[in-house]
Motif scaffolding. Structure first.
Motif, PDB file in Angstrom:
ATOM      1  N   ASP A  54       0.960  -1.244  -0.075  1.00  0.00           N
ATOM      2  CA  ASP A  54      -0.003   0.038   0.047  1.00  0.00           C
ATOM      3  C   ASP A  54       0.807   1.214  -0.059  1.00  0.00           C
ATOM      4  O   ASP A  54       1.720   1.299   0.554  1.00  0.00           O
ATOM      5  CB  ASP A  54      -0.914   0.020   1.196  1.00  0.00           C
ATOM      6  CG  ASP A  54      -1.783  -0.941   1.138  1.00  0.00           C
ATOM      7  OD1 ASP A  54      -2.467  -1.489  -0.041  1.00  0.00           O
ATOM      8  OD2 ASP A  54      -2.273  -1.552   2.211  1.00  0.00           O
ATOM      9  N   SER A  55       0.391   2.223  -0.563  1.00  0.00           N
ATOM     10  CA  SER A  55       1.162   3.450  -0.742  1.00  0.00           C
ATOM     11  C   SER A  55       1.030   4.435   0.625  1.00  0.00           C
ATOM     12  O   SER A  55       0.101   4.078   1.267  1.00  0.00           O
ATOM     13  CB  SER A  55       0.617   4.334  -1.851  1.00  0.00           C
ATOM     14  OG  SER A  55       1.129   5.637  -1.964  1.00  0.00           O
ATOM     15  N   ASP A  56       1.920   5.275   0.889  1.00  0.00           N
ATOM     16  CA  ASP A  56       1.712   6.157   2.040  1.00  0.00           C
ATOM     17  C   ASP A  56       0.683   7.206   1.806  1.00  0.00           C
ATOM     18  O   ASP A  56       0.295   7.378   0.680  1.00  0.00           O
ATOM     19  CB  ASP A  56       3.279   6.909   2.296  1.00  0.00           C
ATOM     20  CG  ASP A  56       4.246   6.009   2.538  1.00  0.00           C
ATOM     21  OD1 ASP A  56       4.002   5.075   3.304  1.00  0.00           O
ATOM     22  OD2 ASP A  56       5.409   6.188   2.293  1.00  0.00           O
ATOM     23  N   THR A  57       0.225   7.621   2.757  1.00  0.00           N
ATOM     24  CA  THR A  57      -0.711   8.410   2.542  1.00  0.00           C
ATOM     25  C   THR A  57      -0.709   9.902   3.335  1.00  0.00           C
ATOM     26  O   THR A  57      -1.510  10.674   3.265  1.00  0.00           O
ATOM     27  CB  THR A  57      -2.120   7.748   3.293  1.00  0.00           C
ATOM     28  OG1 THR A  57      -1.847   7.543   4.725  1.00  0.00           O
ATOM     29  CG2 THR A  57      -2.563   6.396   2.708  1.00  0.00           C
ATOM     30  N   GLU A  58       0.606  10.109   3.671  1.00  0.00           N
ATOM     31  CA  GLU A  58       0.918  11.541   4.426  1.00  0.00           C
ATOM     32  C   GLU A  58       1.904  12.205   3.451  1.00  0.00           C
ATOM     33  O   GLU A  58       3.089  11.567   3.682  1.00  0.00           O
ATOM     34  CB  GLU A  58       1.165  11.142   5.873  1.00  0.00           C
ATOM     35  CG  GLU A  58       1.045  12.486   6.546  1.00  0.00           C
ATOM     36  CD  GLU A  58       1.002  12.110   8.070  1.00  0.00           C
ATOM     37  OE1 GLU A  58       0.017  12.459   8.820  1.00  0.00           O
ATOM     38  OE2 GLU A  58       2.207  12.112   8.695  1.00  0.00           O
ATOM     39  N   ALA A  59       1.699  13.257   2.722  1.00  0.00           N
ATOM     40  CA  ALA A  59       2.828  13.867   2.179  1.00  0.00           C
ATOM     41  C   ALA A  59       3.034  15.166   2.856  1.00  0.00           C
ATOM     42  O   ALA A  59       2.335  15.824   3.628  1.00  0.00           O
ATOM     43  CB  ALA A  59       2.200  14.505   0.856  1.00  0.00           C
ATOM     44  N   VAL A  60       4.343  15.665   2.918  1.00  0.00           N
ATOM     45  CA  VAL A  60       4.839  16.814   3.746  1.00  0.00           C
ATOM     46  C   VAL A  60       4.602  17.987   2.388  1.00  0.00           C
ATOM     47  O   VAL A  60       5.212  17.907   1.244  1.00  0.00           O
ATOM     48  CB  VAL A  60       6.266  16.778   4.102  1.00  0.00           C
ATOM     49  CG1 VAL A  60       6.566  17.998   4.699  1.00  0.00           C
ATOM     50  CG2 VAL A  60       6.057  15.337   5.131  1.00  0.00           C
ATOM     51  N   VAL A  61       4.227  19.017   2.883  1.00  0.00           N
ATOM     52  CA  VAL A  61       4.288  20.095   1.789  1.00  0.00           C
ATOM     53  C   VAL A  61       5.787  20.660   1.523  1.00  0.00           C
ATOM     54  O   VAL A  61       6.740  20.468   2.032  1.00  0.00           O
ATOM     55  CB  VAL A  61       3.416  21.585   2.560  1.00  0.00           C
ATOM     56  CG1 VAL A  61       4.159  22.089   3.646  1.00  0.00           C
ATOM     57  CG2 VAL A  61       3.118  22.553   1.414  1.00  0.00           C
ATOM     58  N   ASN A  62       5.843  21.045   0.321  1.00  0.00           N
ATOM     59  CA  ASN A  62       7.144  21.460  -0.234  1.00  0.00           C
ATOM     60  C   ASN A  62       7.996  20.313  -0.544  1.00  0.00           C
ATOM     61  O   ASN A  62       9.143  20.783  -0.946  1.00  0.00           O
ATOM     62  CB  ASN A  62       7.553  22.816   0.528  1.00  0.00           C
ATOM     63  CG  ASN A  62       6.850  24.001   0.499  1.00  0.00           C
ATOM     64  OD1 ASN A  62       5.943  24.062  -0.450  1.00  0.00           O
ATOM     65  ND2 ASN A  62       6.835  24.644   1.532  1.00  0.00           N
ATOM     66  N   GLU A  63       7.515  19.359  -0.226  1.00  0.00           N
ATOM     67  CA  GLU A  63       8.664  18.005  -0.488  1.00  0.00           C
ATOM     68  C   GLU A  63       8.200  17.164  -1.330  1.00  0.00           C
ATOM     69  O   GLU A  63       7.013  17.359  -1.905  1.00  0.00           O
ATOM     70  CB  GLU A  63       8.958  17.243   0.872  1.00  0.00           C
ATOM     71  CG  GLU A  63       9.523  18.017   1.855  1.00  0.00           C
ATOM     72  CD  GLU A  63      10.163  17.378   2.992  1.00  0.00           C
ATOM     73  OE1 GLU A  63       9.831  16.103   2.854  1.00  0.00           O
ATOM     74  OE2 GLU A  63      10.267  17.967   3.949  1.00  0.00           O
ATOM     75  N   GLY A  64       8.773  16.239  -1.919  1.00  0.00           N
ATOM     76  CA  GLY A  64       8.297  15.363  -2.947  1.00  0.00           C
ATOM     77  C   GLY A  64       7.699  14.310  -2.405  1.00  0.00           C
ATOM     78  O   GLY A  64       7.685  13.743  -1.100  1.00  0.00           O
ATOM     79  N   PHE A  65       6.961  13.484  -2.895  1.00  0.00           N
ATOM     80  CA  PHE A  65       5.767  12.538  -2.507  1.00  0.00           C
ATOM     81  C   PHE A  65       5.797  11.427  -3.499  1.00  0.00           C
ATOM     82  O   PHE A  65       5.238  11.807  -4.664  1.00  0.00           O
ATOM     83  CB  PHE A  65       4.473  12.841  -2.025  1.00  0.00           C
ATOM     84  CG  PHE A  65       3.996  11.850  -1.486  1.00  0.00           C
ATOM     85  CD1 PHE A  65       4.068  11.106  -0.250  1.00  0.00           C
ATOM     86  CD2 PHE A  65       2.755  11.359  -2.197  1.00  0.00           C
ATOM     87  CE1 PHE A  65       3.146  10.521   0.300  1.00  0.00           C
ATOM     88  CE2 PHE A  65       1.822  10.364  -1.495  1.00  0.00           C
ATOM     89  CZ  PHE A  65       2.073  10.070  -0.347  1.00  0.00           C
ATOM     90  N   LYS A  66       5.829  10.056  -3.272  1.00  0.00           N
ATOM     91  CA  LYS A  66       5.495   9.039  -4.020  1.00  0.00           C
ATOM     92  C   LYS A  66       4.507   8.409  -3.954  1.00  0.00           C
ATOM     93  O   LYS A  66       4.127   7.700  -2.583  1.00  0.00           O
ATOM     94  CB  LYS A  66       6.699   7.965  -4.033  1.00  0.00           C
ATOM     95  CG  LYS A  66       6.681   6.843  -5.023  1.00  0.00           C
ATOM     96  CD  LYS A  66       7.774   5.812  -4.517  1.00  0.00           C
ATOM     97  CE  LYS A  66       7.471   4.484  -5.382  1.00  0.00           C
ATOM     98  NZ  LYS A  66       8.532   3.572  -5.484  1.00  0.00           N
ATOM     99  N   LEU A  67       3.493   8.219  -5.195  1.00  0.00           N
ATOM    100  CA  LEU A  67       2.158   7.635  -5.106  1.00  0.00           C
ATOM    101  C   LEU A  67       2.314   6.185  -5.492  1.00  0.00           C
ATOM    102  O   LEU A  67       2.508   6.055  -6.607  1.00  0.00           O
ATOM    103  CB  LEU A  67       1.158   8.331  -5.798  1.00  0.00           C
ATOM    104  CG  LEU A  67       0.439   9.426  -4.987  1.00  0.00           C
ATOM    105  CD1 LEU A  67      -0.383  10.452  -6.395  1.00  0.00           C
ATOM    106  CD2 LEU A  67      -0.697   9.097  -4.354  1.00  0.00           C
ATOM    107  N   GLY A  68       2.140   5.441  -4.586  1.00  0.00           N
ATOM    108  CA  GLY A  68       2.475   3.854  -4.887  1.00  0.00           C
ATOM    109  C   GLY A  68       1.364   3.173  -5.575  1.00  0.00           C
ATOM    110  O   GLY A  68       0.277   3.255  -4.879  1.00  0.00           O
ATOM    111  N   CYS A  69       1.537   2.488  -6.370  1.00  0.00           N
ATOM    112  CA  CYS A  69       0.368   1.770  -6.930  1.00  0.00           C
ATOM    113  C   CYS A  69       1.175   0.412  -7.650  1.00  0.00           C
ATOM    114  O   CYS A  69       1.578   0.588  -8.873  1.00  0.00           O
ATOM    115  CB  CYS A  69      -0.567   2.472  -8.084  1.00  0.00           C
ATOM    116  SG  CYS A  69      -1.738   1.669  -8.822  1.00  0.00           S
ATOM    117  N   ILE A  70       0.906  -0.639  -7.170  1.00  0.00           N
ATOM    118  CA  ILE A  70       1.407  -1.996  -7.736  1.00  0.00           C
ATOM    119  C   ILE A  70       0.176  -2.755  -7.953  1.00  0.00           C
ATOM    120  O   ILE A  70      -0.307  -3.124  -7.006  1.00  0.00           O
ATOM    121  CB  ILE A  70       2.472  -2.338  -6.817  1.00  0.00           C
ATOM    122  CG1 ILE A  70       3.476  -1.513  -6.347  1.00  0.00           C
ATOM    123  CG2 ILE A  70       3.137  -3.778  -7.315  1.00  0.00           C
ATOM    124  CD1 ILE A  70       4.758  -2.046  -5.312  1.00  0.00           C
TER     125      ILE A  70
END
Length: 233
Positions: A54-70
């Motif tokens: 499962d993908s992470d669900t908490e992103a930090v503003v002004n940073e990068g974030f990976k949306l995982g989908c496998i």
């Protein structure tokens, strides 16, 4: 006293012949444990099979974030062609909008809100996709919402083709700083404890086998010496 080379070598040869059966069994046990030790110490170099995480669900503003989908292919021996579509519905939106598509090893950003802020992080150099993850650069609070990942896969059998679709929804919340839950911390600690425990157990087993071999050798030497003494006049 006999000090010639033949006299000295004869007891050693006899001891070696007595040690051979004992040593062989112990050495075989040790050799069976060596592959396990190598696997445990070099587990980081192994490449495992496809696992749907499962993908992470908490992103930090002004940073990068990976949306995982496998989406793992159930029949690995069957060739396939797949393409991935991403959709996004912000907190203020009523419907999903087409966000991104990846097909024929090429990606296309469709939603103008993500121009120059999206990158493909899934399977590469293949049309048989199993990882459809994407990466968002410079996350903003407006990126909060629901993301939908759709895998469109065509299985290529010898006589026909079978189409299968997989859909996953991911709810993302953008926060000022990343916070880790207690369950995440405990799971990581338990993982490291398990790895260390397994390596310690393997070391103990190898030491046990080594001592067993040494004890068997000493016992064989004592038996050889006692037999030699009993034959002396």
């Amino acid at each position: 006293m006999c000090v010639c080379g033949g006299c000295v070598l004869t007891p050693l040869r006899a001891a070696t012949s007595l040690l051979s059966p004992v040593r062989m069994s112990a050495v075989q046990e040790l050799l069976l444990l060596l592959p396990l030790a190598l696997l445990a110490l070099q587990a980081s170099l192994c490449h495992g099979a496809c696992v749907e995480v499962d993908s992470d669900t908490e992103a930090v503003v002004n940073e990068g974030f990976k949306l995982g989908c496998i989406s793992c292919k159930m029949r690995g021996e069957v060739p396939a062609i797949a393409y991935v579509d991403w959709y996004f519905k912000a907190s203020s939106d009523k419907e999903f909008s087409h966000l991104y598509t990846y097909e024929d090893q090429s990606g296309n950003i469709i939603d103008p809100r993500f121009y120059d802020r999206l990158d493909w992080k899934g399977s590469k150099n293949t049309n048989d996709l199993q990882d459809g993850s994407i990466y968002i650069l410079n996350v903003t609070y407006n990126d909060t919402g629901i993301y939908k990942c759709i895998f469109n896969r065509i299985l290529l059998y010898s006589n026909y083709e079978f189409q299968a679709n997989t859909s996953k929804n991911i709810t993302i919340n953008v926060v000022p700083r990343l916070t880790r839950g207690l369950a995440s911390i405990l799971s990581e600690v338990m993982m490291y404890v398990s790895i260390i425990g397994l390596q310690f157990w393997l070391v103990v087993e190898m030491i046990y086998c080594y001592r067993k071999i040494s004890a068997a050798g000493e016992e064989a030497l004592r038996e050889s010496a006692s037999r030699k003494n009993s034959r002396l006049p």
